[in-house]
Design a protein around this motif. Sequence first.
Motif, PDB file in Angstrom:
ATOM      1  N   THR A  74     -33.411  16.013 -43.058  1.00 25.87           N
ATOM      2  CA  THR A  74     -32.061  16.588 -43.110  1.00 25.87           C
ATOM      3  C   THR A  74     -31.956  17.792 -42.176  1.00 25.87           C
ATOM      4  OG1 THR A  74     -32.229  16.068 -45.448  1.00 25.87           O
ATOM      5  CG2 THR A  74     -30.269  17.262 -44.755  1.00 25.87           C
ATOM      6  N   ASP A  75     -32.930  18.699 -42.273  1.00 26.50           N
ATOM      7  CA  ASP A  75     -32.884  19.906 -41.441  1.00 26.50           C
ATOM      8  C   ASP A  75     -33.057  19.583 -39.956  1.00 26.50           C
ATOM      9  OD1 ASP A  75     -32.445  21.508 -43.584  1.00 26.50           O
ATOM     10  OD2 ASP A  75     -34.527  22.144 -43.826  1.00 26.50           O
TER      11      ASP A  75
ATOM     12  N   LEU B 256     -28.120  17.859 -34.129  1.00 26.35           N
ATOM     13  CA  LEU B 256     -26.668  17.734 -33.981  1.00 26.35           C
ATOM     14  C   LEU B 256     -26.005  19.063 -33.619  1.00 26.35           C
ATOM     15  CD1 LEU B 256     -25.758  15.281 -36.895  1.00 26.35           C
ATOM     16  CD2 LEU B 256     -25.918  14.793 -34.458  1.00 26.35           C
ATOM     17  N   SER B 257     -26.697  20.186 -33.857  1.00 30.26           N
ATOM     18  CA  SER B 257     -26.076  21.495 -33.651  1.00 30.26           C
ATOM     19  C   SER B 257     -25.880  21.834 -32.176  1.00 30.26           C
ATOM     20  CB  SER B 257     -26.908  22.586 -34.327  1.00 30.26           C
ATOM     21  OG  SER B 257     -28.126  22.771 -33.622  1.00 30.26           O
ATOM     22  N   ASP B 258     -26.696  21.287 -31.309  1.00 30.43           N
ATOM     23  CA  ASP B 258     -26.588  21.660 -29.894  1.00 30.43           C
ATOM     24  C   ASP B 258     -27.303  20.635 -29.015  1.00 30.43           C
ATOM     25  OD1 ASP B 258     -26.933  23.005 -27.306  1.00 30.43           O
ATOM     26  OD2 ASP B 258     -26.404  24.828 -28.380  1.00 30.43           O
ATOM     27  N   LYS B 259     -26.744  20.422 -27.825  1.00 32.20           N
ATOM     28  CA  LYS B 259     -27.348  19.497 -26.855  1.00 32.20           C
ATOM     29  C   LYS B 259     -28.796  19.849 -26.531  1.00 32.20           C
ATOM     30  CE  LYS B 259     -24.701  17.936 -23.130  1.00 32.20           C
ATOM     31  NZ  LYS B 259     -23.694  18.092 -22.079  1.00 32.20           N
TER      32      LYS B 259
ATOM     33  N   LYS C 175     -32.159  17.425 -26.563  1.00 35.42           N
ATOM     34  CA  LYS C 175     -33.086  17.267 -25.456  1.00 35.42           C
ATOM     35  C   LYS C 175     -34.513  17.563 -25.922  1.00 35.42           C
ATOM     36  CE  LYS C 175     -33.431  18.283 -20.580  1.00 35.42           C
ATOM     37  NZ  LYS C 175     -32.709  18.798 -19.428  1.00 35.42           N
ATOM     38  N   PHE C 176     -34.635  18.601 -26.727  1.00 31.99           N
ATOM     39  CA  PHE C 176     -35.925  18.946 -27.317  1.00 31.99           C
ATOM     40  C   PHE C 176     -36.465  17.758 -28.128  1.00 31.99           C
ATOM     41  CE2 PHE C 176     -37.830  20.714 -31.286  1.00 31.99           C
ATOM     42  CZ  PHE C 176     -39.007  21.199 -30.740  1.00 31.99           C
ATOM     43  N   GLY C 177     -35.595  17.156 -28.920  1.00 30.81           N
ATOM     44  CA  GLY C 177     -35.985  15.972 -29.706  1.00 30.81           C
ATOM     45  C   GLY C 177     -36.441  14.842 -28.801  1.00 30.81           C
TER      46      GLY C 177
ATOM     47  N   GLU D  20     -27.128  13.631 -24.386  1.00 25.76           N
ATOM     48  CA  GLU D  20     -28.455  14.031 -24.859  1.00 25.76           C
ATOM     49  C   GLU D  20     -28.811  13.311 -26.153  1.00 25.76           C
ATOM     50  OE1 GLU D  20     -30.816  15.335 -23.458  1.00 25.76           O
ATOM     51  OE2 GLU D  20     -29.947  16.457 -21.788  1.00 25.76           O
ATOM     52  N   ARG D  21     -27.792  13.116 -26.978  1.00 24.89           N
ATOM     53  CA  ARG D  21     -28.034  12.407 -28.224  1.00 24.89           C
ATOM     54  C   ARG D  21     -28.435  10.959 -27.933  1.00 24.89           C
ATOM     55  NH1 ARG D  21     -23.692  11.493 -32.508  1.00 24.89           N
ATOM     56  NH2 ARG D  21     -24.851  10.362 -34.100  1.00 24.89           N
TER      57      ARG D  21
END
Lengths: 192, 204
Positions: free
Chosen positions: A108-109, A115-118, A122-124, B132-133
């Motif tokens: 969840t976190d 979803l909070s920021d592009k 990218k990090f994901g 990015e998503r």
Amino acid sequence: MLEEVRQFINQHTELTDEEFQTIASIVHPVSFDKRIKVVDIGEVATTLYFVLKGISRRYFYRGKHEVITHLVRENGIMGSVISFLTGEPSKYVLETIEPVTALAVSKTDLEALFLSDKKWEKFGRRILTSFFLQIEYHNLDNIRFSTKERFINFMKQNPDLVLRVPQKYLASYLEIQPETFSRLKHLMVKEK
Amino acid sequence: MNKAFAVLDPIYLEYAQKYLGRFMPITRDELIDLLQYCEIRKFDKRTIIVKEGEVDNYLNLVVRGLVRKYLPVKKDEVILQLATEGHVVQSEISFLTRTPSMVVLETLEPTILVSLTYDKMEEALGKFPKGERLGRLILTGMFIKKDENRYNRLLKSTRERFYEYIEHHPHMLQRVSQKYLASYLQIKPETFSRLKALMAKRKK
């Protein structure tokens, strides 16, 4: 203990102090005894762990036989990752070999962070790229190297695991028969 | 719309939309925006697209034809993928790490690819609102698929893998030589012939 996380993340992307605080705010420390099933087959994994200390293995059953596909130690991510990503029941058991202390993050976190920021998306993607590369290198190495070559490469690259992980687990992970593993180990000692 | 795409068969757009739609809902307009970053590449059959030792600069969606990806091993080769219409094919490690490819990509039929270079991909993912998503979800999908393949290879017997593949890809027996299918399934050619004969017998 957050310093290790920062070093791990820095391999993938540079974070500002503020960005790092965001990460620090969603992880929490956990610990498991040795030989604990952290995730069992059929459970849905909702947590990933960044390992600070200890070793775990991930395996599935072929009949009664355990097939080990992952060994994760310090500075690695442990989890039933596919179940975590798909939300489907785990086909794998995640079990500690040594006692493990880790930093946990919930799905969840993590999703909320992405979803909070592009930049977090990218990090994901970078982290997932590293997971992907790991499995693809493993696949190609399994094809292009002989059993003996795989054994020698592994021993050279992971001398610590040889001391910490039972031989039968290493043999399973390397897709080598336990008898062959013993024979190769003797050969290597002799050659030295 | 990019001229190259204006002349394209709409089926190519379908393939692209279907592929991306697996990761997130995508409208036709968004798709056309994304395709501006791509190029169309056409190859004759039996053309090497990526050589061993060359950095693969492309992510490719096959819209017509067939590409095989193989790993040269000593004097032999092992087929890793047989990509047909709707499949994505590339030398993944080379593309993602910008290092020389260990694998070779070769067309087996005349082939058309919708291709995206590494730089254009980064640019598109950065500019496109949900880019990015989409990038993260595509990587997630690629990773899950690799894990699944490894799981199945370790879990299933030769015979099970043979039957499953033939059941799910019946047309491939017509399109690809038996020797290639055997290599892809990591089955000895003799075993492949035997299993195929057994299967034919059962059907009667």
